[in-house]
Write an enzyme that holds these catalytic residues in place. Structure first.
Site, PDB file in Angstrom:
ATOM      1  N   ASP A  79      48.329  28.015  55.081  1.00 38.17           N
ATOM      2  CA  ASP A  79      49.575  28.653  55.508  1.00 38.17           C
ATOM      3  C   ASP A  79      50.402  27.763  56.431  1.00 38.17           C
ATOM      4  O   ASP A  79      51.594  27.551  56.199  1.00 38.17           O
ATOM      5  CB  ASP A  79      49.279  29.989  56.202  1.00 38.17           C
ATOM      6  CG  ASP A  79      48.514  30.954  55.306  1.00 38.17           C
ATOM      7  OD1 ASP A  79      48.625  30.818  54.071  1.00 38.17           O
ATOM      8  OD2 ASP A  79      47.811  31.829  55.833  1.00 38.17           O
ATOM      9  N   SER A  80      49.764  27.230  57.486  1.00 41.74           N
ATOM     10  CA  SER A  80      50.530  26.408  58.428  1.00 41.74           C
ATOM     11  C   SER A  80      50.980  25.110  57.768  1.00 41.74           C
ATOM     12  O   SER A  80      52.061  24.594  58.066  1.00 41.74           O
ATOM     13  CB  SER A  80      49.715  26.124  59.692  1.00 41.74           C
ATOM     14  OG  SER A  80      48.611  25.281  59.431  1.00 41.74           O
ATOM     15  N   SER A  81      50.173  24.581  56.843  1.00 39.86           N
ATOM     16  CA  SER A  81      50.540  23.331  56.156  1.00 39.86           C
ATOM     17  C   SER A  81      51.761  23.529  55.261  1.00 39.86           C
ATOM     18  O   SER A  81      52.685  22.715  55.263  1.00 39.86           O
ATOM     19  CB  SER A  81      49.366  22.816  55.325  1.00 39.86           C
ATOM     20  OG  SER A  81      48.273  22.468  56.155  1.00 39.86           O
ATOM     21  N   CYS A 137      50.591  58.609  43.005  1.00 41.00           N
ATOM     22  CA  CYS A 137      49.647  59.487  43.693  1.00 41.00           C
ATOM     23  C   CYS A 137      50.358  60.372  44.726  1.00 41.00           C
ATOM     24  O   CYS A 137      51.110  61.247  44.357  1.00 41.00           O
ATOM     25  CB  CYS A 137      48.512  58.669  44.299  1.00 41.00           C
ATOM     26  SG  CYS A 137      46.995  59.619  44.509  1.00 41.00           S
ATOM     27  N   TYR A 138      50.183  60.126  46.023  1.00 40.04           N
ATOM     28  CA  TYR A 138      50.895  60.923  47.034  1.00 40.04           C
ATOM     29  C   TYR A 138      52.400  60.859  46.795  1.00 40.04           C
ATOM     30  O   TYR A 138      53.115  61.859  46.961  1.00 40.04           O
ATOM     31  CB  TYR A 138      50.571  60.406  48.443  1.00 40.04           C
ATOM     32  CG  TYR A 138      51.310  61.143  49.544  1.00 40.04           C
ATOM     33  CD1 TYR A 138      50.793  62.314  50.089  1.00 40.04           C
ATOM     34  CD2 TYR A 138      52.525  60.676  50.028  1.00 40.04           C
ATOM     35  CE1 TYR A 138      51.469  63.005  51.085  1.00 40.04           C
ATOM     36  CE2 TYR A 138      53.209  61.350  51.025  1.00 40.04           C
ATOM     37  CZ  TYR A 138      52.682  62.509  51.562  1.00 40.04           C
ATOM     38  OH  TYR A 138      53.366  63.193  52.547  1.00 40.04           O
ATOM     39  N   HIS A 189      46.441  55.320  40.012  1.00 38.68           N
ATOM     40  CA  HIS A 189      46.886  54.061  40.620  1.00 38.68           C
ATOM     41  C   HIS A 189      46.999  52.967  39.560  1.00 38.68           C
ATOM     42  O   HIS A 189      45.996  52.348  39.192  1.00 38.68           O
ATOM     43  CB  HIS A 189      45.914  53.637  41.717  1.00 38.68           C
ATOM     44  CG  HIS A 189      45.975  54.513  42.927  1.00 38.68           C
ATOM     45  ND1 HIS A 189      46.886  54.320  43.935  1.00 38.68           N
ATOM     46  CD2 HIS A 189      45.264  55.611  43.271  1.00 38.68           C
ATOM     47  CE1 HIS A 189      46.725  55.257  44.863  1.00 38.68           C
ATOM     48  NE2 HIS A 189      45.749  56.051  44.481  1.00 38.68           N
ATOM     49  N   SER A 241      47.326  23.960  61.986  1.00 42.82           N
ATOM     50  CA  SER A 241      45.869  24.135  61.994  1.00 42.82           C
ATOM     51  C   SER A 241      45.205  23.310  60.902  1.00 42.82           C
ATOM     52  O   SER A 241      44.003  23.065  60.940  1.00 42.82           O
ATOM     53  CB  SER A 241      45.510  25.601  61.797  1.00 42.82           C
ATOM     54  OG  SER A 241      45.821  26.016  60.474  1.00 42.82           O
ATOM     55  N   GLY A 242      45.985  22.927  59.890  1.00 39.52           N
ATOM     56  CA  GLY A 242      45.422  22.235  58.737  1.00 39.52           C
ATOM     57  C   GLY A 242      45.077  23.185  57.614  1.00 39.52           C
ATOM     58  O   GLY A 242      44.710  22.774  56.522  1.00 39.52           O
ATOM     59  N   GLY A 243      45.202  24.490  57.883  1.00 38.45           N
ATOM     60  CA  GLY A 243      44.975  25.491  56.847  1.00 38.45           C
ATOM     61  C   GLY A 243      46.149  25.553  55.889  1.00 38.45           C
ATOM     62  O   GLY A 243      47.195  24.925  56.113  1.00 38.45           O
ATOM     63  N   GLY A 279      48.895  57.793  49.628  1.00 40.67           N
ATOM     64  CA  GLY A 279      48.650  58.033  51.048  1.00 40.67           C
ATOM     65  C   GLY A 279      47.594  59.102  51.212  1.00 40.67           C
ATOM     66  O   GLY A 279      47.345  59.887  50.290  1.00 40.67           O
ATOM     67  N   GLU A 314      48.234  50.088  39.951  1.00 41.49           N
ATOM     68  CA  GLU A 314      48.207  48.760  40.564  1.00 41.49           C
ATOM     69  C   GLU A 314      46.817  48.158  40.683  1.00 41.49           C
ATOM     70  O   GLU A 314      46.680  46.946  40.910  1.00 41.49           O
ATOM     71  CB  GLU A 314      48.868  48.806  41.958  1.00 41.49           C
ATOM     72  CG  GLU A 314      48.093  49.548  43.026  1.00 41.49           C
ATOM     73  CD  GLU A 314      48.322  51.058  43.045  1.00 41.49           C
ATOM     74  OE1 GLU A 314      48.006  51.688  44.063  1.00 41.49           O
ATOM     75  OE2 GLU A 314      48.823  51.597  42.028  1.00 41.49           O
ATOM     76  N   LYS A 370      49.249  35.362  49.765  1.00 45.82           N
ATOM     77  CA  LYS A 370      48.485  34.123  49.797  1.00 45.82           C
ATOM     78  C   LYS A 370      48.628  33.318  48.505  1.00 45.82           C
ATOM     79  O   LYS A 370      48.837  32.104  48.534  1.00 45.82           O
ATOM     80  CB  LYS A 370      47.005  34.437  50.040  1.00 45.82           C
ATOM     81  CG  LYS A 370      46.143  33.220  50.338  1.00 45.82           C
ATOM     82  CD  LYS A 370      46.403  32.722  51.755  1.00 45.82           C
ATOM     83  CE  LYS A 370      45.381  31.721  52.207  1.00 45.82           C
ATOM     84  NZ  LYS A 370      45.536  31.377  53.621  1.00 45.82           N
TER      85      LYS A 370
END
Length: 507
Positions: free
Chosen positions: A223-225, A78-79, A165, A219-221, A51, A167, A363
């Site tokens: 995520d929605s699919s 870190c923080y 970090h 939408s056809g994308g 942070g 990650e 994603k």
């Protein structure tokens, strides 16, 4: 399960991703999460993020020190490391010089955190404060020339902290360190896999929805699919998908989406061909933000009209994913941007509850679930595509003629990238129809036609990006095909700007 407590660090999502890559389920929660809530969750481990604050500042984000007495292993990054030190009685001070960038540290192999990690390893530092004196009971287990206390541990209480970090990709053995914390310290089982998630999610949705009706704005994308298919697997014909084709999709995309959802999955599918409606609204509009608003508003209106034909539904499905949730603000975290699907759905669409089956997935995890559900790879690995579609890849006003030009050019570009075997290694690639026209010569005749710009970037997080160094031979072949096969194009340019200073999209 492991929880990540967010203290405002820019890498909070990345920490959660790395944990999940180790096959351990993980969620990001605000640092204000109560001890009672943490006890209720009963995680196997807790990770504090970094942070921008200083732990000794009056308004610095903090936490109840009782968290260190719950018997749950804690890793401070870190923080988070500094806060642990500060709350347990150690000393944190402002560093004479800010430490930022790649740094070589020396680690102790006796620490569970650094088992099988190279003794002298590279890490990514980013801090203005440093630990001057560890809290009682802590041992220093890593150091560098400029950071004598780079990592600490209290094995008796299972408390660990690192000043760097682990990650980020700039810490090559960082995932190994996180893996050590998860398995050697937290004793995680590592049974978080997409197949079990998909199966469990479908069963939970079936129980939740019962015999009620569900509506999905498709939408056809990706995520929605994936969200729609997941609901379809649970309740079949109780789901109605409304696919608004605004005429701004990539070549053949509308037909591909319709074919998948009508022939492969058992859903009520409504395709609304509203192309002319959108073209009329966009006529003469050049300003990018105005285009976005017009398209978002019109999408809502079309969706609302179609939803009214169906009548009352009990559930509305949205393809919200985890980065949307995190970026919209957790607790007191900074809001990066507020997310809302399909341009923001109207309050007066008649439904009782929203279902977001993907809201806990990143994603890449959504894509994995899509494959588990049997969605074709072509759809699952489709390139990221903005909601306003090709309207913001056409500089200036939008016309059906320009859309056809861009669809054809973009199709050739994507086809050649795939043939070259680069479609999975490039973060994003697409064509842009610039508003620039220039003189050319074709067939011994003068032309005065459009310039197409090609964009391709490599990125891991889409927050920053570098232009992809495509082979000259490939670029030459793409240029030759577009100029010869697409009417009204006589010049091709390749965008070699990174992000920043540019954005990935042009508008």
């Amino acid at each position: 399960m492991v929880i990540v407590l967010d203290f405002g660090g820019q890498y909070n999502q990345l920490i959660a991703r790395r944990v999940r890559e180790c096959n351990v389920y993980c969620e990001v929660l605000p640092y204000t999460t109560s001890l009672d809530r943490i006890r209720e969750i009963a995680p196997k481990g807790i990770i504090f993020t970094g942070g921008p604050a200083s732990v000794y500042a009056p308004d610095a984000p903090s936490i109840d020190p009782g968290i260190f007495s719950l018997g749950i292993p804690v890793l401070g990054i870190c923080y988070g490391c500094q806060l642990m030190t500060y709350l347990l009685g150690g000393t944190v001070s402002k560093a004479p010089v800010r430490e930022y960038g790649r740094t070589e540290i020396t680690v102790s192999d006796s620490s569970n955190l650094f088992k099988e990690v190279t003794t002298n390893t590279i890490c990514w530092m980013s801090h203005t404060d440093y630990i001057e004196k560890p809290a009682a009971g802590f041992t220093v287990v890593a150091s560098s020339d400029s950071c004598p206390i780079a990592a600490i541990e209290n094995t008796e209480r299972n408390l660990y902290g690192v000043q760097f970090h682990p990650e980020v990709v700039h810490t090559p053995e960082g995932t190994k360190m996180l893996h050590n914390f998860l398995y050697r310290v937290c004793n995680c089982n590592g049974d978080w896999v997409m197949s079990s998630f998909a199966e469990e999610a479908v069963a939970n949705l079936k129980a939740k929805i019962g015999d009620k009706k569900v509506l999905c704005a498709l939408s056809g994308g990706v995520d929605s699919s994936v969200a729609a298919v997941m609901i379809s697997k649970a309740v079949g014909k109780q789901l109605t998908c409304i696919f608004v084709d605004h005429g701004l999709l990539r070549k053949n995309e509308g037909d591909e989406v319709e074919e998948i959802f009508t022939k492969q999955f058992d859903v009520n599918f409504v395709r609304v061909n509203a192309q002319q409606r959108f073209y009329d609204k966009l006529a003469g509009v050049c300003e990018p933000e105005q285009k976005r608003k017009i398209i978002g508003e019109e999408f809502i209106r079309v969706f609302e009209e179609e939803a009214k034909k169906i009548g009352t539904v009990d559930f509305l499905v949205q393809g919200t994913i985890y980065p949307d949730v995190i970026e919209s603000g957790l607790g007191k975290s900074a809001v990066i941007k507020s997310h809302h699907n399909v341009g923001g759905l109207p309050d007066y669409v008649d439904f009782k509850e929203i279902i977001e089956p993907l809201r806990n997935l990143f994603k890449d995890e959504v894509r994995k679930v899509g494959l588990e559900l049997g969605i074709p790879e072509k759809l699952v690995f489709r390139q990221p595509f903005p909601g306003p579609g090709l309207a913001i890849r056409i500089i200036g006003d939008v016309t059906p003629e320009k859309i056809a030009i861009l669809q054809d050019a973009d199709y050739i570009y994507r086809e050649e990238i795939a043939k070259a075997g680069l479609d999975r290694s490039i973060g994003q690639y697409f064509a842009v129809l610039t508003n620039l026209r220039s003189v050319g010569v074709m067939g011994d005749e003068r032309t005065y036609d459009y310039t197409i710009a090609l964009r391709a970037v490599t990125t891991t997080d889409f927050m920053t990006a570098e232009f992809a160094e495509l082979p000259w031979e490939l670029l030459g072949r793409i240029s030759n095909r577009i100029v010869n096969e697409v009417k009204h194009v006589n010049r091709i340019c390749y965008d070699i700007t990174g992000k920043p200073p540019a954005t990935i999209e042009w508008e």
